[in-house]
Design a protein around this motif. Structure first.
Motif, PDB file in Angstrom:
ATOM      1  N   ALA A  31      11.508 -29.082  65.679  1.00 13.14           N
ATOM      2  CA  ALA A  31      12.823 -28.504  65.411  1.00 13.14           C
ATOM      3  C   ALA A  31      13.960 -29.429  65.817  1.00 13.14           C
ATOM      4  CB  ALA A  31      12.956 -27.164  66.127  1.00 13.14           C
ATOM      5  N   THR A  32      13.753 -30.245  66.844  1.00 10.42           N
ATOM      6  CA  THR A  32      14.827 -31.099  67.362  1.00 10.42           C
ATOM      7  C   THR A  32      14.636 -32.571  67.032  1.00 10.42           C
ATOM      8  OG1 THR A  32      13.645 -31.382  69.461  1.00 10.42           O
ATOM      9  CG2 THR A  32      15.209 -29.539  69.304  1.00 10.42           C
ATOM     10  N   GLY A  33      13.413 -32.972  66.697  1.00  9.56           N
ATOM     11  CA  GLY A  33      13.118 -34.384  66.499  1.00  9.56           C
ATOM     12  C   GLY A  33      12.934 -35.145  67.793  1.00  9.56           C
ATOM     13  N   MET A  34      12.970 -34.458  68.927  1.00 12.00           N
ATOM     14  CA  MET A  34      12.844 -35.124  70.221  1.00 12.00           C
ATOM     15  C   MET A  34      11.379 -35.351  70.567  1.00 12.00           C
ATOM     16  SD  MET A  34      15.845 -33.289  72.441  1.00 12.00           S
ATOM     17  CE  MET A  34      17.422 -32.864  71.669  1.00 12.00           C
ATOM     18  N   GLY A  35      11.123 -36.482  71.237  1.00  7.82           N
ATOM     19  CA  GLY A  35       9.748 -36.912  71.469  1.00  7.82           C
ATOM     20  C   GLY A  35       9.107 -36.403  72.736  1.00  7.82           C
ATOM     21  N   PHE A  36       9.898 -35.856  73.652  1.00  8.31           N
ATOM     22  CA  PHE A  36       9.312 -35.316  74.882  1.00  8.31           C
ATOM     23  C   PHE A  36       9.787 -33.878  75.051  1.00  8.31           C
ATOM     24  CE2 PHE A  36       9.375 -34.240  79.400  1.00  8.31           C
ATOM     25  CZ  PHE A  36       8.084 -34.565  79.773  1.00  8.31           C
ATOM     26  N   VAL A  37       8.817 -32.967  75.231  1.00 10.68           N
ATOM     27  CA  VAL A  37       9.108 -31.548  75.448  1.00 10.68           C
ATOM     28  C   VAL A  37       8.271 -31.091  76.638  1.00 10.68           C
ATOM     29  CG1 VAL A  37       9.231 -29.252  74.413  1.00 10.68           C
ATOM     30  CG2 VAL A  37       9.385 -31.283  72.950  1.00 10.68           C
ATOM     31  N   ALA A  38       8.849 -30.267  77.509  1.00 12.04           N
ATOM     32  CA  ALA A  38       8.116 -29.831  78.697  1.00 12.04           C
ATOM     33  C   ALA A  38       8.515 -28.424  79.104  1.00 12.04           C
ATOM     34  CB  ALA A  38       8.356 -30.781  79.871  1.00 12.04           C
ATOM     35  N   VAL A  39       7.550 -27.722  79.679  1.00 10.16           N
ATOM     36  CA  VAL A  39       7.820 -26.507  80.438  1.00 10.16           C
ATOM     37  C   VAL A  39       7.799 -26.937  81.900  1.00 10.16           C
ATOM     38  CG1 VAL A  39       7.017 -24.208  81.079  1.00 10.16           C
ATOM     39  CG2 VAL A  39       6.762 -25.021  78.720  1.00 10.16           C
ATOM     40  N   ALA A  40       8.925 -26.742  82.589  1.00 14.48           N
ATOM     41  CA  ALA A  40       9.055 -27.223  83.962  1.00 14.48           C
ATOM     42  C   ALA A  40       9.298 -26.066  84.921  1.00 14.48           C
ATOM     43  CB  ALA A  40      10.194 -28.234  84.075  1.00 14.48           C
ATOM     44  N   ARG A  41       8.618 -26.101  86.050  1.00 12.52           N
ATOM     45  CA  ARG A  41       8.901 -25.176  87.155  1.00 12.52           C
ATOM     46  C   ARG A  41      10.028 -25.799  87.958  1.00 12.52           C
ATOM     47  NH1 ARG A  41      10.080 -21.329  90.134  1.00 12.52           N
ATOM     48  NH2 ARG A  41       8.571 -20.271  91.508  1.00 12.52           N
ATOM     49  N   VAL A  42      11.148 -25.095  88.070  1.00 12.98           N
ATOM     50  CA  VAL A  42      12.327 -25.655  88.718  1.00 12.98           C
ATOM     51  C   VAL A  42      12.770 -24.724  89.842  1.00 12.98           C
ATOM     52  CG1 VAL A  42      14.654 -26.548  88.413  1.00 12.98           C
ATOM     53  CG2 VAL A  42      13.025 -26.669  86.515  1.00 12.98           C
ATOM     54  N   THR A  43      12.847 -25.267  91.052  1.00 15.41           N
ATOM     55  CA  THR A  43      13.382 -24.524  92.199  1.00 15.41           C
ATOM     56  C   THR A  43      14.540 -25.313  92.776  1.00 15.41           C
ATOM     57  OG1 THR A  43      11.964 -25.604  93.856  1.00 15.41           O
ATOM     58  CG2 THR A  43      11.037 -23.711  92.675  1.00 15.41           C
ATOM     59  N   ALA A  44      15.055 -24.850  93.889  1.00 15.15           N
ATOM     60  CA  ALA A  44      16.190 -25.542  94.503  1.00 15.15           C
ATOM     61  C   ALA A  44      15.824 -26.949  94.940  1.00 15.15           C
ATOM     62  CB  ALA A  44      16.710 -24.742  95.698  1.00 15.15           C
ATOM     63  N   ASP A  45      14.538 -27.181  95.220  1.00 18.68           N
ATOM     64  CA  ASP A  45      14.165 -28.498  95.744  1.00 18.68           C
ATOM     65  C   ASP A  45      12.988 -29.169  95.025  1.00 18.68           C
ATOM     66  OD1 ASP A  45      12.227 -26.772  96.591  1.00 18.68           O
ATOM     67  OD2 ASP A  45      12.552 -27.105  98.731  1.00 18.68           O
ATOM     68  N   ARG A  46      12.497 -28.552  93.900  1.00 23.12           N
ATOM     69  CA  ARG A  46      11.379 -29.192  93.213  1.00 23.12           C
ATOM     70  C   ARG A  46      11.500 -29.016  91.698  1.00 23.12           C
ATOM     71  NH1 ARG A  46       5.680 -28.008  96.080  1.00 23.12           N
ATOM     72  NH2 ARG A  46       5.101 -29.808  94.808  1.00 23.12           N
ATOM     73  N   TRP A  47      10.986 -30.046  90.976  1.00 23.53           N
ATOM     74  CA  TRP A  47      10.873 -30.013  89.512  1.00 23.53           C
ATOM     75  C   TRP A  47       9.463 -30.473  89.182  1.00 23.53           C
ATOM     76  CZ3 TRP A  47       9.385 -32.547  85.243  1.00 23.53           C
ATOM     77  CH2 TRP A  47       9.959 -32.229  84.000  1.00 23.53           C
ATOM     78  N   ILE A  48       8.652 -29.564  88.593  1.00 26.46           N
ATOM     79  CA  ILE A  48       7.238 -29.839  88.375  1.00 26.46           C
ATOM     80  C   ILE A  48       6.892 -29.594  86.916  1.00 26.46           C
ATOM     81  CG2 ILE A  48       4.871 -29.264  89.063  1.00 26.46           C
ATOM     82  CD1 ILE A  48       6.112 -28.087  91.644  1.00 26.46           C
ATOM     83  N   THR A  49       6.245 -30.561  86.286  1.00 15.00           N
ATOM     84  CA  THR A  49       5.768 -30.395  84.917  1.00 15.00           C
ATOM     85  C   THR A  49       4.602 -29.421  84.896  1.00 15.00           C
ATOM     86  OG1 THR A  49       6.277 -32.726  84.543  1.00 15.00           O
ATOM     87  CG2 THR A  49       4.990 -31.615  82.850  1.00 15.00           C
ATOM     88  N   CYS A  50       4.713 -28.364  84.080  1.00 15.02           N
ATOM     89  CA  CYS A  50       3.611 -27.408  83.924  1.00 15.02           C
ATOM     90  C   CYS A  50       2.888 -27.590  82.593  1.00 15.02           C
ATOM     91  CB  CYS A  50       4.142 -25.980  84.051  1.00 15.02           C
ATOM     92  SG  CYS A  50       4.739 -25.585  85.717  1.00 15.02           S
ATOM     93  N   ALA A  51       3.593 -28.071  81.582  1.00 12.61           N
ATOM     94  CA  ALA A  51       2.987 -28.409  80.284  1.00 12.61           C
ATOM     95  C   ALA A  51       3.916 -29.410  79.627  1.00 12.61           C
ATOM     96  CB  ALA A  51       2.822 -27.173  79.417  1.00 12.61           C
ATOM     97  N   SER A  52       3.350 -30.331  78.851  1.00 17.30           N
ATOM     98  CA  SER A  52       4.212 -31.351  78.244  1.00 17.30           C
ATOM     99  C   SER A  52       3.620 -31.869  76.944  1.00 17.30           C
ATOM    100  CB  SER A  52       4.434 -32.517  79.219  1.00 17.30           C
ATOM    101  OG  SER A  52       3.220 -33.198  79.490  1.00 17.30           O
ATOM    102  N   LEU A  53       4.520 -32.332  76.081  1.00 20.57           N
ATOM    103  CA  LEU A  53       4.177 -33.093  74.880  1.00 20.57           C
ATOM    104  C   LEU A  53       4.978 -34.384  74.980  1.00 20.57           C
ATOM    105  CD1 LEU A  53       4.042 -31.891  71.203  1.00 20.57           C
ATOM    106  CD2 LEU A  53       5.427 -33.860  71.825  1.00 20.57           C
ATOM    107  N   ASP A  54       4.299 -35.517  74.957  1.00 21.04           N
ATOM    108  CA  ASP A  54       4.974 -36.791  75.211  1.00 21.04           C
ATOM    109  C   ASP A  54       4.649 -37.792  74.105  1.00 21.04           C
ATOM    110  OD1 ASP A  54       6.250 -38.975  76.246  1.00 21.04           O
ATOM    111  OD2 ASP A  54       5.073 -39.086  78.086  1.00 21.04           O
ATOM    112  N   ARG A  55       5.623 -38.010  73.220  1.00 21.53           N
ATOM    113  CA  ARG A  55       5.436 -38.977  72.140  1.00 21.53           C
ATOM    114  C   ARG A  55       6.303 -40.220  72.337  1.00 21.53           C
ATOM    115  NH1 ARG A  55       5.736 -34.048  67.988  1.00 21.53           N
ATOM    116  NH2 ARG A  55       3.512 -33.570  67.812  1.00 21.53           N
ATOM    117  N   ILE A  56       6.986 -40.305  73.490  1.00 17.96           N
ATOM    118  CA  ILE A  56       7.868 -41.456  73.735  1.00 17.96           C
ATOM    119  C   ILE A  56       7.446 -42.230  74.980  1.00 17.96           C
ATOM    120  CG2 ILE A  56       9.841 -40.384  72.570  1.00 17.96           C
ATOM    121  CD1 ILE A  56      10.924 -39.634  75.344  1.00 17.96           C
ATOM    122  N   GLY A  57       6.297 -41.856  75.572  1.00 17.10           N
ATOM    123  CA  GLY A  57       5.819 -42.561  76.758  1.00 17.10           C
ATOM    124  C   GLY A  57       6.638 -42.275  77.999  1.00 17.10           C
ATOM    125  N   PHE A  58       7.198 -41.062  78.095  1.00 15.20           N
ATOM    126  CA  PHE A  58       7.975 -40.703  79.288  1.00 15.20           C
ATOM    127  C   PHE A  58       7.088 -40.648  80.527  1.00 15.20           C
ATOM    128  CE2 PHE A  58      10.848 -37.582  81.602  1.00 15.20           C
ATOM    129  CZ  PHE A  58      11.815 -38.526  81.877  1.00 15.20           C
TER     130      PHE A  58
END
Length: 409
Positions: A31-58
């Motif tokens: 839908a966006t043409g963007m190469g990296f998409v992720a579901v992230a767990r975000v708290t006040a002090d942490r950012w954690i990848t929970c699922a990802s699609l990576d077509r740009i080598g992020f």
């Protein structure tokens, strides 16, 4: 991936259990043409990848983390609102944003995932090093997917809670059954195993009282009495530790500072040698004092040696090897008894796990190895067992060798 003790590991696993999560990520990318998409767990002090699609080598996979302060998702979490950046170079608000400079992306979209209780759990986000238009339809799609993810996470929590309630009810019933069974087994085993050494000492005293008993026979009787008393002492000590553990206290370790363990181990070996049928071959190489509970480690070695005496052939020596190697304390005890089957290995360190011995009087409660393993665990170590026809059976302790309190291993 977060460690097993990390509370956020469950979040990564829950997202991974969403059956259509891969399709969600693909749809967001399309839908966006963007190469990296992720579901992230975000708290006040942490950012954690929970699922990802990576077509740009992020380079981010489930369980990987970013410093939350370096992300725009932190702002999404704080505002509870979507942030879109079609072209960072054309954005007065985000042209010089630290995240854009650090990670080198030009287009970005992030939508908060808001749970049923109103808390912001994390984000569904996408980014790319090139500019991309972000249409109203794309924004609606991301919003729809975040609601779907939130509902699925809520559903999983409800299922987990239901399972816990069911398990708790079943566990209560099972615990009552186990307690009754354990009580019966406990009484039977204690009555049997303590009766043997007491009977041996009683018989020995009667023989010693005979005036016509030859000196050499008297020495043999005294030795047998010593064996019986040593066995009774081990049974009582292990019983007390097991009972303490059942009451929730666990194995207590008292290690206020470094101690020379070599004399402790030598004393234990000497005590066992006096009552063992087999010779004990010993090698101790401990060049420095270590932080550990000497009484508990002595008990551990005594239990391992007692097990080796019980199950090792009287004609074959028992080998004890104690050394500090590669920052660890190694303690191994080897006997030449029959090799253990895999079924026996699986239950060795369980309480009341008893193996047959050629000498029925030496059979114990089945607590010695269990207590030894608990002592090892209290010292952040473990006991492993290997058993072959050629090399015999070896119980080996490995634990951190700390030369001073608080030292890193």
């Amino acid at each position: 991936m977060p460690s097993e003790n990390d509370p956020f590991l469950q979040d990564v696993r829950q997202v991974g259990h969403i059956s259509d999560i891969s399709m969600v990520l693909d749809a967001c990318s399309a839908a966006t043409g963007m190469g990296f998409v992720a579901v992230a767990r975000v708290t006040a002090d942490r950012w954690i990848t929970c699922a990802s699609l990576d077509r740009i080598g992020f380079g981010l996979r489930p369980g990987d983390e970013l410093a939350v302060g370096s992300t725009i998702c932190r702002e999404v979490r704080g505002s509870r609102s979507m942030i879109t950046i079609p072209d960072a170079d054309a954005s007065d608000a985000y042209r010089d944003h630290p995240a854009l400079r650090q990670y080198g992306f030009k287009s970005y979209i992030s939508v908060p995932i808001i749970r049923g209780d109103g808390t912001v759990w994390g984000t569904l986000c996408a980014l790319d090093p090139d500019p991309h238009d972000i249409t109203a339809q794309s924004e609606q799609l991301f919003t729809l997917f975040t609601r779907m993810i939130a509902r699925e996470l809520d559903r999983q929590d409800e299922l987990d809670e239901g399972r816990k309630e069911l398990a708790a009810g079943l566990a209560t019933l099972e615990t009552e059954r186990d307690t009754a069974r354990l009580r019966e087994e406990f009484i039977a085993i204690v009555g049997h195993d303590l009766r043997n050494p007491i009977a041996a000492v009683t018989a020995g005293l009667r023989m010693i009282q005979k005036r016509d008993l030859a000196p050499e026979r008297r020495a043999v009787v005294v030795l047998e009495m010593q064996r019986a008393l040593t066995r009774a002492s081990q049974i009582i000590t292990n019983l007390m530790d097991f009972a303490r553990g059942r009451l929730g206290a666990g194995i207590e370790v008292n290690a206020p500072g470094p101690v020379d363990l070599a004399p402790v181990f030598r004393d234990v070996i000497g005590e066992i040698e006096q009552v063992a049928h087999q010779p004990v071959e010993t090698r101790i190489d401990l060049p420095r004092a270590l932080v550990a509970d000497p009484q508990r480690l002595g008990q551990l070695l005594s239990n391992l040696l007692g097990n080796a005496v019980t199950h090792g052939p009287p004609s074959d020596p028992i080998s004890v090897d104690i050394a500090e190697r590669d920052g660890e304390l190694h303690v191994s005890v080897t006997n030449r008894g029959m090799p253990l089957t895999e079924d026996v290995k699986a239950s060795l360190f369980l309480p009341f796990s008893r193996r047959e011995s050629t000498d029925k009087s030496l059979q114990g409660l089945g607590l010695g190895l269990y207590i030894a393993s608990e002592i090892a665990r209290a010292h952040e170590g473990r006991i492993d067992v290997t058993s072959t026809q050629e090399a015999g059976t070896t119980f080996a302790l490995r634990m951190p060798a700390r030369p001073n309190r608080g030292s890193a291993i």
